[in-house]
Design an enzyme around this catalytic site. Structure first.
Site, mmCIF file in Angstrom:
data_model
loop_
_atom_site.group_PDB
_atom_site.id
_atom_site.type_symbol
_atom_site.label_atom_id
_atom_site.label_comp_id
_atom_site.label_asym_id
_atom_site.label_seq_id
_atom_site.Cartn_x
_atom_site.Cartn_y
_atom_site.Cartn_z
ATOM 1 N N TYR A 1 1.018 -0.907 -0.229
ATOM 2 C CA TYR A 1 0.464 0.082 0.181
ATOM 3 C C TYR A 1 0.843 1.136 0.213
ATOM 4 O O TYR A 1 1.231 1.621 1.049
ATOM 5 C CB TYR A 1 -1.392 -0.449 1.167
ATOM 6 C CG TYR A 1 -1.573 1.496 1.207
ATOM 7 C CD1 TYR A 1 -2.325 2.182 0.474
ATOM 8 C CD2 TYR A 1 -1.771 1.771 2.739
ATOM 9 C CE1 TYR A 1 -2.292 2.465 0.525
ATOM 10 C CE2 TYR A 1 -2.604 2.830 2.428
ATOM 11 C CZ TYR A 1 -3.162 3.951 1.749
ATOM 12 O OH TYR A 1 -3.726 5.057 1.523
ATOM 13 N N ASP B 1 -2.161 -0.845 -3.613
ATOM 14 C CA ASP B 1 -2.725 0.273 -4.066
ATOM 15 C C ASP B 1 -1.406 0.744 -4.574
ATOM 16 O O ASP B 1 -1.024 1.357 -3.319
ATOM 17 C CB ASP B 1 -3.360 1.224 -3.411
ATOM 18 C CG ASP B 1 -4.016 1.591 -3.021
ATOM 19 O OD1 ASP B 1 -3.539 3.247 -4.451
ATOM 20 O OD2 ASP B 1 -4.426 3.124 -2.332
#
Length: 514
Positions: free
Chosen positions: A354, A394
């Site tokens: 992330y 992400d």
């Protein structure tokens, strides 16, 4: 005055507001306006000295409005008061003349000042018809309003209300003085057909930013359950779970009960509460190689004891055996935020991250470009020296112009995830010997996004960004100059509609052939 203020605020907040951009209208009536209303004994009317605190709306000009008359300001329409909104206050002076005289319009009263010396403020007409009706002059006689010269029946105009409630004048010929705003158009995604099953064993990896795992598991368990039952991934990473170490045992129990057959590996933020964090769910196998426990980074790079097995049994097993799982990249300044987990398989590594967001004011842009990206690039290349690498999650960057729905907007170069520095840095990583798997299979795909702003309500219109990726070593693609053995990238796709409208991201998937 206190009762007047409360009543006005109540009616303003309960009025129909025809503006989808307005989420929480907060309206304040000034104290001076209430004092003036009290002195003028104008309780049935409303003094439009209102400050619209919502961003984007201007302060209306001070004027007196009749009861039931709409107040418009840049597309906002709110019906302020009805006829019976407040009790009528009739007070007569000692001479017997009324301060408030009734007109032919029974729904409103024309406000007269208490003394002749006080400056009068003209009442705003409720409509053109009201403005054309006879009004009282100073002597109390009915006086018809004068007609404008040069007006003919052919030039008469009629009022038409737009969807937002702002009046628009329409002439007899059909031309409008003010055009209604253009309607939103849904951005149609390019078709991205799947490649089918690979010739060997199929390995499916998925990544999904869920924003918070509590909402997903406790309030929307059917979303994650149906997703897992449909695709049955070998490994899936859920990013931004926002848990602390003390919360993990209870959540892991709930998650494994909801999705049996998977083992959880957690990484969490050690310093900031309710922040970051990733969890990887690995499909359990009966013939797992190694213990599957998380190891230290030193023992991880020294390599695990790889046991040889039967290839036919491996192909028929429920999942692919895991050799080891580790957290972080060996840099304490990054690892304390709980953003990275590495899973080692026999033929390849898969790293889930992330990536840090640069922030609304780009306060973390330098950290991301100068520290995180450089250390991550070194970490990926170090792993690639041993085995091919898959990197997913992400990434908080929209690399190409086709990954941004409004790439020409002025704020794009100054917004997190779309700055030139972030986009160029991602390109530098790909130049090290990696490929964007989705763009490899769909180089010309348009309007294929993985993130949509919930605040702006962009998901129904498909106005988004592509922030979630799977990247793989070039050696894993067919036709590579130096192909690796035993694993190839077979397909990659975006799961636009698999989770409905839950959250602001959608999952992405990668298929490997073993």
């Amino acid at each position: 005055i206190r009762d007047l203020l409360a009543t006005i605020r109540m009616h303003l907040l309960s009025a129909p507001v025809r503006n989808t951009r307005l989420f929480a209208p907060r309206i304040s009536i000034s104290y001076n306006a209430c004092v003036k209303a009290s002195r003028a004994r104008a309780y049935p009317a409303v003094l439009a000295d209102a400050s619209f605190l919502t961003r984007g709306f201007a302060r209306p000009r001070y004027s007196t409005l009749r009861a039931g008359e709409p107040l418009c300001s840049r597309g906002l329409t709110a019906v302020l008061l009805r006829k019976d909104a407040m009790p009528r206050q009739k007070r007569a002076v000692a001479s017997g003349s009324a301060d408030v005289q009734e007109t032919e319009d029974s729904d409103a009263k024309e406000v007269k000042p208490p003394t002749p010396a006080k400056r009068q403020r003209k009442a705003a007409p409720a409509s053109k018809k009201a403005a054309a009706t006879p009004t009282d002059d100073a002597s109390g006689e009915k006086v018809a309003s004068p007609k404008k010269r040069g007006t003919t029946a052919a030039k008469k105009t009629t009022e038409k209300t737009t969807p937002k409630g702002s009046p628009v004048k329409k002439t007899a010929k059909g031309s409008t003085a003010k055009k209604a705003p253009a309607e939103k158009v849904v951005l149609v995604r390019t078709e991205t057909p799947k490649q089918g099953d690979p010739p060997g064993q199929r390995f499916l990896a998925m990544a999904w930013n869920i924003t918070t795992i509590r909402s997903l598991v406790n309030k929307n368990p059917d979303v994650i359950q149906s997703l897992m039952q449909k695709f049955k991934p070998d490994v899936i990473c859920l990013q931004e779970h926002k848990l602390q170490e003390k919360d993990i045992p209870a959540m892991e129990k709930a998650l494994t009960e909801l999705i049996p057959g998977y083992k959880c590996h957690w990484s969490w933020s050690m310093d900031k509460l309710g922040y970051s964090g990733v969890v990887v769910l690995v499909k359990e196998t009966g013939g797992s190689r190694g213990d599957g426990k998380q190891k230290t980074l030193d023992s991880f790079f020294q390599g695990g004891a790889e046991k040889k097995g039967n290839a036919a049994e491996e192909k028929a097993s429920a999942g692919v055996p895991v050799l080891s799982v580790s957290t972080g990249m060996g840099k304490d300044e990054h690892d304390r935020e709980g953003r990275l987990i590495t899973v080692e398989y026999e033929k390849f590594y898969i790293i889930f991250t992330y990536v840090p967001n640069s922030g609304d004011k780009l306060q973390r842009l330098d950290y991301r470009i100068d520290q995180w990206n450089k250390d991550l690039n070194s970490y990926l290349k170090k792993l690639e020296e041993k085995k091919p690498v898959v990197w997913g999650g992400d990434f908080n960057v929209a690399h190409l112009d086709g990954d941004i729905w409004n790439v020409d907007a002025k704020h794009i170069p100054k917004s997190a995830g779309t700055t030139p520095q972030e986009r160029e840095a991602f390109g530098e990583l790909l130049a090290l010997g990696f490929k964007d798997t989705f763009r490899h299979f769909h180089p010309d795909a348009e309007n294929c996004y993985t993130y949509w702003s919930v605040r702006a309500g962009n998901r129904p219109w498909n106005r988004g960004l592509r922030l979630d990726y799977f990247v793989a070593s070039e050696s894993m693609f067919p036709g590579s100059d130096k192909p690796c053995e035993g694993v190839t990238v077979h397909d990659a796709w975006i799961m636009h509609d698999e989770v409905g409208t839950y959250g602001d991201h959608c999952p992405v998937g990668l298929v490997l052939g073993l």
